[in-house]
Design a protein around this motif. Sequence first.
Motif, PDB file in Angstrom:
ATOM      1  N   GLY A  61       0.783  -1.227   0.000  1.00 45.92           N
ATOM      2  CA  GLY A  61       0.000   0.000   0.000  1.00 45.92           C
ATOM      3  C   GLY A  61       0.816   1.278   0.000  1.00 45.92           C
ATOM      4  N   ARG A  62       2.136   1.169   0.091  1.00 45.92           N
ATOM      5  CA  ARG A  62       2.948   2.382   0.056  1.00 45.92           C
ATOM      6  C   ARG A  62       3.364   2.656  -1.382  1.00 45.92           C
ATOM      7  NH1 ARG A  62       8.869   0.618   2.370  1.00 45.92           N
ATOM      8  NH2 ARG A  62       9.380  -0.471   0.487  1.00 45.92           N
ATOM      9  N   ASN A  63       4.328   3.532  -1.574  1.00 48.12           N
ATOM     10  CA  ASN A  63       4.801   3.834  -2.926  1.00 48.12           C
ATOM     11  C   ASN A  63       5.192   2.560  -3.657  1.00 48.12           C
ATOM     12  OD1 ASN A  63       4.532   6.556  -2.454  1.00 48.12           O
ATOM     13  ND2 ASN A  63       6.631   6.807  -1.768  1.00 48.12           N
ATOM     14  N   ILE A  64       5.161   2.622  -4.973  1.00 49.78           N
ATOM     15  CA  ILE A  64       5.552   1.463  -5.786  1.00 49.78           C
ATOM     16  C   ILE A  64       6.983   1.070  -5.435  1.00 49.78           C
ATOM     17  CG2 ILE A  64       6.079   0.700  -8.130  1.00 49.78           C
ATOM     18  CD1 ILE A  64       3.777   2.443  -9.093  1.00 49.78           C
ATOM     19  N   VAL A  65       7.172  -0.215  -5.220  1.00 55.09           N
ATOM     20  CA  VAL A  65       8.498  -0.757  -4.952  1.00 55.09           C
ATOM     21  C   VAL A  65       8.946  -1.483  -6.208  1.00 55.09           C
ATOM     22  CG1 VAL A  65       9.835  -2.390  -3.574  1.00 55.09           C
ATOM     23  CG2 VAL A  65       8.074  -0.986  -2.482  1.00 55.09           C
ATOM     24  N   LEU A  66      10.120  -1.130  -6.672  1.00 53.89           N
ATOM     25  CA  LEU A  66      10.668  -1.745  -7.875  1.00 53.89           C
ATOM     26  C   LEU A  66      11.555  -2.907  -7.488  1.00 53.89           C
ATOM     27  CD1 LEU A  66      11.419   1.691  -9.418  1.00 53.89           C
ATOM     28  CD2 LEU A  66       9.613   0.135 -10.142  1.00 53.89           C
ATOM     29  N   ASP A  67      11.599  -3.899  -8.333  1.00 51.12           N
ATOM     30  CA  ASP A  67      12.343  -5.126  -8.068  1.00 51.12           C
ATOM     31  C   ASP A  67      13.346  -5.332  -9.196  1.00 51.12           C
ATOM     32  OD1 ASP A  67      13.138  -7.800  -7.589  1.00 51.12           O
ATOM     33  OD2 ASP A  67      11.165  -8.318  -6.815  1.00 51.12           O
ATOM     34  N   ALA A  68      14.592  -5.550  -8.839  1.00 52.98           N
ATOM     35  CA  ALA A  68      15.630  -5.772  -9.847  1.00 52.98           C
ATOM     36  C   ALA A  68      15.368  -7.049 -10.643  1.00 52.98           C
ATOM     37  CB  ALA A  68      17.007  -5.827  -9.184  1.00 52.98           C
ATOM     38  N   ASN A  69      14.636  -7.976 -10.062  1.00 55.16           N
ATOM     39  CA  ASN A  69      14.321  -9.248 -10.721  1.00 55.16           C
ATOM     40  C   ASN A  69      12.934  -9.158 -11.350  1.00 55.16           C
ATOM     41  OD1 ASN A  69      13.776 -11.856 -11.486  1.00 55.16           O
ATOM     42  ND2 ASN A  69      14.117 -12.761  -9.468  1.00 55.16           N
ATOM     43  N   PRO A  70      12.848  -9.128 -12.680  1.00 57.62           N
ATOM     44  CA  PRO A  70      11.537  -8.985 -13.318  1.00 57.62           C
ATOM     45  C   PRO A  70      10.701 -10.269 -13.343  1.00 57.62           C
ATOM     46  CG  PRO A  70      13.242  -9.125 -14.989  1.00 57.62           C
ATOM     47  CD  PRO A  70      13.941  -9.106 -13.651  1.00 57.62           C
ATOM     48  N   ALA A  71      11.313 -11.412 -13.098  1.00 58.90           N
ATOM     49  CA  ALA A  71      10.575 -12.681 -13.141  1.00 58.90           C
ATOM     50  C   ALA A  71       9.681 -12.826 -11.915  1.00 58.90           C
ATOM     51  CB  ALA A  71      11.560 -13.846 -13.198  1.00 58.90           C
ATOM     52  N   PRO A  72       8.508 -13.437 -12.058  1.00 61.80           N
ATOM     53  CA  PRO A  72       7.654 -13.675 -10.887  1.00 61.80           C
ATOM     54  C   PRO A  72       8.409 -14.504  -9.848  1.00 61.80           C
ATOM     55  CG  PRO A  72       6.454 -14.150 -12.910  1.00 61.80           C
ATOM     56  CD  PRO A  72       7.896 -13.942 -13.286  1.00 61.80           C
ATOM     57  N   HIS A  73       8.360 -14.057  -8.608  1.00 63.42           N
ATOM     58  CA  HIS A  73       8.998 -14.788  -7.515  1.00 63.42           C
ATOM     59  C   HIS A  73       8.367 -14.381  -6.198  1.00 63.42           C
ATOM     60  CE1 HIS A  73      11.318 -11.067  -7.993  1.00 63.42           C
ATOM     61  NE2 HIS A  73      11.631 -11.166  -6.713  1.00 63.42           N
ATOM     62  N   ASP A  74       8.740 -15.081  -5.144  1.00 64.47           N
ATOM     63  CA  ASP A  74       8.135 -14.898  -3.833  1.00 64.47           C
ATOM     64  C   ASP A  74       8.955 -13.916  -2.996  1.00 64.47           C
ATOM     65  OD1 ASP A  74       6.305 -17.001  -4.555  1.00 64.47           O
ATOM     66  OD2 ASP A  74       7.958 -18.391  -4.180  1.00 64.47           O
ATOM     67  N   HIS A  75       8.278 -13.318  -1.994  1.00 66.79           N
ATOM     68  CA  HIS A  75       8.926 -12.320  -1.141  1.00 66.79           C
ATOM     69  C   HIS A  75       8.545 -12.503   0.328  1.00 66.79           C
ATOM     70  CE1 HIS A  75       8.859 -10.167  -5.055  1.00 66.79           C
ATOM     71  NE2 HIS A  75      10.037  -9.733  -4.645  1.00 66.79           N
ATOM     72  N   PHE A  76       9.434 -12.044   1.195  1.00 69.66           N
ATOM     73  CA  PHE A  76       9.130 -11.823   2.609  1.00 69.66           C
ATOM     74  C   PHE A  76       9.189 -10.328   2.814  1.00 69.66           C
ATOM     75  CE2 PHE A  76      10.633 -10.707   6.810  1.00 69.66           C
ATOM     76  CZ  PHE A  76       9.688 -11.336   7.616  1.00 69.66           C
ATOM     77  N   VAL A  77       8.160  -9.756   3.477  1.00 71.30           N
ATOM     78  CA  VAL A  77       8.119  -8.330   3.756  1.00 71.30           C
ATOM     79  C   VAL A  77       8.013  -8.137   5.261  1.00 71.30           C
ATOM     80  CG1 VAL A  77       6.867  -6.161   3.409  1.00 71.30           C
ATOM     81  CG2 VAL A  77       7.012  -7.831   1.552  1.00 71.30           C
ATOM     82  N   CYS A  78       8.932  -7.361   5.828  1.00 69.71           N
ATOM     83  CA  CYS A  78       8.898  -7.066   7.254  1.00 69.71           C
ATOM     84  C   CYS A  78       7.800  -6.032   7.507  1.00 69.71           C
ATOM     85  CB  CYS A  78      10.242  -6.540   7.743  1.00 69.71           C
ATOM     86  SG  CYS A  78      10.211  -6.128   9.513  1.00 69.71           S
ATOM     87  N   THR A  79       6.907  -6.361   8.422  1.00 68.60           N
ATOM     88  CA  THR A  79       5.798  -5.465   8.738  1.00 68.60           C
ATOM     89  C   THR A  79       6.232  -4.307   9.626  1.00 68.60           C
ATOM     90  OG1 THR A  79       5.168  -6.904  10.572  1.00 68.60           O
ATOM     91  CG2 THR A  79       4.036  -7.239   8.475  1.00 68.60           C
ATOM     92  N   SER A  80       7.448  -4.371  10.175  1.00 69.48           N
ATOM     93  CA  SER A  80       7.936  -3.282  11.016  1.00 69.48           C
ATOM     94  C   SER A  80       8.751  -2.263  10.226  1.00 69.48           C
ATOM     95  CB  SER A  80       8.792  -3.827  12.168  1.00 69.48           C
ATOM     96  OG  SER A  80       8.003  -4.570  13.057  1.00 69.48           O
ATOM     97  N   CYS A  81       9.752  -2.732   9.493  1.00 73.32           N
ATOM     98  CA  CYS A  81      10.657  -1.799   8.796  1.00 73.32           C
ATOM     99  C   CYS A  81      10.378  -1.689   7.299  1.00 73.32           C
ATOM    100  CB  CYS A  81      12.112  -2.199   9.023  1.00 73.32           C
ATOM    101  SG  CYS A  81      12.599  -3.735   8.191  1.00 73.32           S
ATOM    102  N   GLY A  82       9.567  -2.597   6.742  1.00 68.94           N
ATOM    103  CA  GLY A  82       9.261  -2.565   5.317  1.00 68.94           C
ATOM    104  C   GLY A  82      10.302  -3.233   4.442  1.00 68.94           C
ATOM    105  N   GLY A  83      11.321  -3.829   5.040  1.00 72.57           N
ATOM    106  CA  GLY A  83      12.356  -4.513   4.268  1.00 72.57           C
ATOM    107  C   GLY A  83      11.778  -5.669   3.463  1.00 72.57           C
ATOM    108  N   ILE A  84      12.366  -5.910   2.300  1.00 76.58           N
ATOM    109  CA  ILE A  84      11.882  -6.962   1.401  1.00 76.58           C
ATOM    110  C   ILE A  84      13.034  -7.912   1.085  1.00 76.58           C
ATOM    111  CG2 ILE A  84      10.869  -7.478  -0.864  1.00 76.58           C
ATOM    112  CD1 ILE A  84       9.741  -4.621  -0.848  1.00 76.58           C
ATOM    113  N   VAL A  85      12.736  -9.217   1.156  1.00 80.35           N
ATOM    114  CA  VAL A  85      13.716 -10.251   0.839  1.00 80.35           C
ATOM    115  C   VAL A  85      13.096 -11.197  -0.174  1.00 80.35           C
ATOM    116  CG1 VAL A  85      15.097 -12.158   1.770  1.00 80.35           C
ATOM    117  CG2 VAL A  85      14.686 -10.124   3.180  1.00 80.35           C
ATOM    118  N   ASP A  86      13.838 -11.532  -1.220  1.00 77.45           N
ATOM    119  CA  ASP A  86      13.373 -12.513  -2.196  1.00 77.45           C
ATOM    120  C   ASP A  86      13.379 -13.898  -1.571  1.00 77.45           C
ATOM    121  OD1 ASP A  86      13.075 -10.595  -4.150  1.00 77.45           O
ATOM    122  OD2 ASP A  86      14.968 -11.043  -5.143  1.00 77.45           O
TER     123      ASP A  86
END
Length: 140
Positions: A61-86
């Motif tokens: 729901g925040r600003n668009i986040v861009l991903d260096a990997n264009p292929a569909p893949h899964d993510h973990f998103v931290c609900t506290s800091c907003g960090g994203i891990v593939d």
Amino acid sequence: MPRTLQTEAVLAVLRAQGHASNLEIHAALGEKMPQLSLHSVHRITARLLERGLIGAGPSGGRNIVLDANPAPHDHFVCTSCGGIVDLALPDHVIALIQGQLGKNLVRDGITINGRCENCIAAIDSDPDPLDRTHQRLENQ
């Protein structure tokens, strides 16, 4: 198709960070390319998205986040800091989830939300984070 110096710089920052917003990319390029406007970064990333050279990551729901990997893949998103891990969820896990979803297809990746290791450590090191928040609110 030839790429401009600015486009190459935007791609380099995104690849180094993995996931970033236009604002974060612009800030990272600030000293190296002070003439590059936020609007230009937005136009560059829109073109890269359109051409499939980068992807859109989970934004929560925040600003668009861009991903260096264009292929569909899964993510973990931290609900506290907003960090994203593939993530690379095994096929059998995706099949189990798909089985529960029925006709809703899992095609663009799965996003798992939770707290990252750093945020958990920060919470564990603060004996009463709610009390500190309450004190800050009272002091305002």
